[in-house]
Design a protein around this motif. Structure first.
Motif, PDB file in Angstrom:
ATOM      1  N   ILE A 107      29.525  52.331  35.175  1.00  0.00           N
ATOM      2  CA  ILE A 107      28.874  51.091  35.601  1.00  0.00           C
ATOM      3  C   ILE A 107      27.654  51.399  36.465  1.00  0.00           C
ATOM      4  O   ILE A 107      26.685  50.629  36.499  1.00  0.00           O
ATOM      5  CB  ILE A 107      29.868  50.210  36.391  1.00  0.00           C
ATOM      6  N   TYR A 108      27.668  52.554  37.139  1.00  0.00           N
ATOM      7  CA  TYR A 108      26.649  52.863  38.137  1.00  0.00           C
ATOM      8  C   TYR A 108      25.657  53.926  37.682  1.00  0.00           C
ATOM      9  O   TYR A 108      24.733  54.258  38.421  1.00  0.00           O
ATOM     10  CB  TYR A 108      27.335  53.291  39.433  1.00  0.00           C
ATOM     11  N   GLY A 109      25.839  54.450  36.487  1.00  0.00           N
ATOM     12  CA  GLY A 109      24.907  55.442  35.972  1.00  0.00           C
ATOM     13  C   GLY A 109      25.511  56.205  34.809  1.00  0.00           C
ATOM     14  O   GLY A 109      26.690  56.032  34.455  1.00  0.00           O
ATOM     15  N   ASN A 110      24.726  57.060  34.192  1.00  0.00           N
ATOM     16  CA  ASN A 110      25.215  57.866  33.078  1.00  0.00           C
ATOM     17  C   ASN A 110      26.089  59.016  33.582  1.00  0.00           C
ATOM     18  O   ASN A 110      25.789  59.636  34.601  1.00  0.00           O
ATOM     19  CB  ASN A 110      24.047  58.432  32.275  1.00  0.00           C
ATOM     20  N   ILE A 111      27.148  59.297  32.839  1.00  0.00           N
ATOM     21  CA  ILE A 111      28.091  60.362  33.198  1.00  0.00           C
ATOM     22  C   ILE A 111      27.762  61.615  32.386  1.00  0.00           C
ATOM     23  O   ILE A 111      27.581  61.537  31.168  1.00  0.00           O
ATOM     24  CB  ILE A 111      29.542  59.933  32.922  1.00  0.00           C
ATOM     25  N   VAL A 112      27.698  62.759  33.066  1.00  0.00           N
ATOM     26  CA  VAL A 112      27.453  64.034  32.385  1.00  0.00           C
ATOM     27  C   VAL A 112      28.775  64.672  31.965  1.00  0.00           C
ATOM     28  O   VAL A 112      28.988  64.985  30.799  1.00  0.00           O
ATOM     29  CB  VAL A 112      26.661  64.997  33.293  1.00  0.00           C
ATOM     30  N   GLU A 140      24.322  61.492  36.323  1.00  0.00           N
ATOM     31  CA  GLU A 140      23.058  62.013  35.800  1.00  0.00           C
ATOM     32  C   GLU A 140      22.112  62.436  36.915  1.00  0.00           C
ATOM     33  O   GLU A 140      21.319  63.374  36.748  1.00  0.00           O
ATOM     34  CB  GLU A 140      22.391  60.950  34.925  1.00  0.00           C
ATOM     35  N   ASP A 141      22.156  61.744  38.049  1.00  0.00           N
ATOM     36  CA  ASP A 141      21.297  62.139  39.170  1.00  0.00           C
ATOM     37  C   ASP A 141      21.932  61.688  40.482  1.00  0.00           C
ATOM     38  O   ASP A 141      22.936  60.980  40.513  1.00  0.00           O
ATOM     39  CB  ASP A 141      19.873  61.573  39.020  1.00  0.00           C
ATOM     40  N   GLY A 142      21.315  62.104  41.584  1.00  0.00           N
ATOM     41  CA  GLY A 142      21.862  61.825  42.903  1.00  0.00           C
ATOM     42  C   GLY A 142      21.834  60.361  43.278  1.00  0.00           C
ATOM     43  O   GLY A 142      22.713  59.894  44.016  1.00  0.00           O
ATOM     44  N   PHE A 143      20.849  59.634  42.783  1.00  0.00           N
ATOM     45  CA  PHE A 143      20.787  58.220  43.125  1.00  0.00           C
ATOM     46  C   PHE A 143      21.962  57.457  42.514  1.00  0.00           C
ATOM     47  O   PHE A 143      22.594  56.627  43.165  1.00  0.00           O
ATOM     48  CB  PHE A 143      19.470  57.608  42.656  1.00  0.00           C
TER      49      PHE A 143
END
Length: 448
Positions: A284-289, A306-309
């Protein structure tokens, strides 16, 4: 009764309707040779290749109500027997712009779901030429801006290439006319007005103008959309995108400066949790690696975003949330990434990652778990009873609402508490109903 003609007159053409939408409406009946949009009158003129094609259009839509983007449009023969070059230019100008070309444009933003600042407008219009000044304001027609170019040629090019385009995916449509002003007067350089030729102007204290609340610095442009696809003018940074989605500023407690993308999640229920369930929640909060369950500590897991943000966003909204009766603890891991191995689950490149496309829109839906979930990608013929059967094992459902957006079935489901809604999302996101893979997110609505 109007005499039959190759030219078709279309009424009630809203600003959300593009030239391509109208072409799709009539092209099944024949070739369209010319098209004039009369934006100021909410009308359009289309010339078919021959009279027979035009008659087929009129005959068909006499019995079938044509609808474009949820709006009924009305079709009849035009009093014009043919559209000439003069019709396409001068008539389109008189009906659509009301002023002759000059170097100042009057821009109206329709379907404005995200804040638009002078920085965003400058990045949209500057590829067409040097933008000298921008002034934004709110009128009854909506959010508007006056944009002054260095040359009239640049303004003409901007109107020609940007009219009807979307700043963000599916919203913030540009309606561009020539202004009758000769020169813009800019007194302050801030997020509402800017003189790019005079950077030494003072900034006005916030709150003295009629600026809408929350329209802060949204950062750079994400993408410019058109019927022909996306035309990128610079990738919007994550912090800027979330600022736009939240009305101009980051959520309280989110700094936007974190550079650690891996999260340590503890106090999980090892009997009920797995990698896919964690993916459903954290995506929900970003792409998962990738995700790794720690076998030596069964209630621990690592989630690499995907990134720190995006990682900061997940920690901010999920810390302390209840999942399967246990309160989640989230902290940034000392490890910068999860090493690929046989006991890790890869999600990079997964089509289920929510931020692969339209990141700006998805940031808008980031929030702490709520009692209400939003379901999309539902089968067109689904009934509320099927949805209830699919979800009722996760808690008490207080109410439901089934509806359509742009012809696609969606639903809102209100549970008794946040923990039940969270469990339903974690277990049923990307599950199948009648061979359709449904998508679930939290809704920020308080009631149905």
């Amino acid at each position: 009764m109007t005499e039959p003609s190759k030219v078709i007159h279309v009424r009630n053409v809203g600003h959300e309707i593009s030239e391509n939408d109208l072409l799709q409406l009539v092209q099944p009946f024949g070739v369209v040779t010319k098209l004039v949009m009369l934006r100021a009158k909410n009308q359009a003129l289309l010339q078919m290749h021959d009279l027979a094609s035009a008659m087929n259009v009129i005959q068909y839509y006499t019995n079938v109500q044509p609808s474009v983007r949820g709006r009924n449009v009305y079709i009849q023969f035009s009093s014009h027997q043919e559209l000439t070059t003069t019709d396409q230019s001068s008539q389109g100008r008189k009906g659509d712009q009301d002023s002759p070309p000059n170097r100042i444009l009057l821009v109206t933003i329709h379907q404005m779901l995200y804040p638009i600042t002078v920085e965003v407008l400058q990045q949209v219009f500057s590829p067409c030429g040097y933008v000298e000044k921008i002034v934004t304001f709110q009128k009854s027609a909506g959010f508007q801006a006056l944009i002054q170019f260095e040359s009239q040629q640049s303004a003409v090019q901007a109107r020609s290439s940007l009219q009807g385009r979307n700043i963000y995916d599916g919203c913030c449509q540009l309606d561009i006319q020539f202004s009758n002003l000769n020169e813009l007067q800019v007194n302050y350089n801030n997020d509402r007005s800017r003189d790019f030729t005079n950077p030494s102007l003072p900034t006005e204290q916030r709150g003295r103008s009629s600026q809408q609340p929350g329209y802060g610095d949204a950062g750079s442009l994400y993408a410019l959309q058109s019927s022909g696809g996306r035309v990128a003018y610079g990738q919007m940074g994550n912090a800027a995108a979330i600022a736009a989605a939240f009305g101009g500023g980051l959520p309280p407690g989110v700094t936007g400066t974190n550079d650690r993308s891996t999260i340590l999640v503890t106090n999980l229920d090892p009997d009920k949790i797995d990698e896919d369930k964690l993916f459903n929640l954290f995506s929900i909060y970003g792409n998962i690696v990738r995700i790794k369950l720690l076998r030596n500590k069964p209630d621990h897991a690592l989630v690499q975003m995907e990134d720190g943000f995006q990682a900061e966003l997940a920690v901010h909204f999920l810390k302390g949330s209840l999942l399967f009766g246990k309160r989640l603890e989230l902290n940034f891991s000392k490890y910068p990434s999860i090493t690929p191995a046989s006991d890790t689950r890869e999600y990079a490149g997964s089509s289920l990652n929510r931020f692969n496309n339209n990141a700006v829109k998805n940031y808008k839906y980031c929030c702490s778990p709520t009692k209400m979930i939003h379901l999309s990608s539902l089968p067109q013929d689904i009934a509320e009873e099927e949805i209830l059967t699919h979800l009722e094992e996760h808690g008490t459902i207080l109410s439901t609402k089934l509806f359509e957006v742009n012809g696609k079935k969606q639903a809102l489901i209100l549970f008794e508490d946040e923990a039940q809604a969270t469990e339903a999302l974690v277990c049923k996101h990307a599950s199948s109903i009648a061979r359709s893979v449904i998508r679930i997110s939290f809704s920020q609505l308080q009631s149905i």
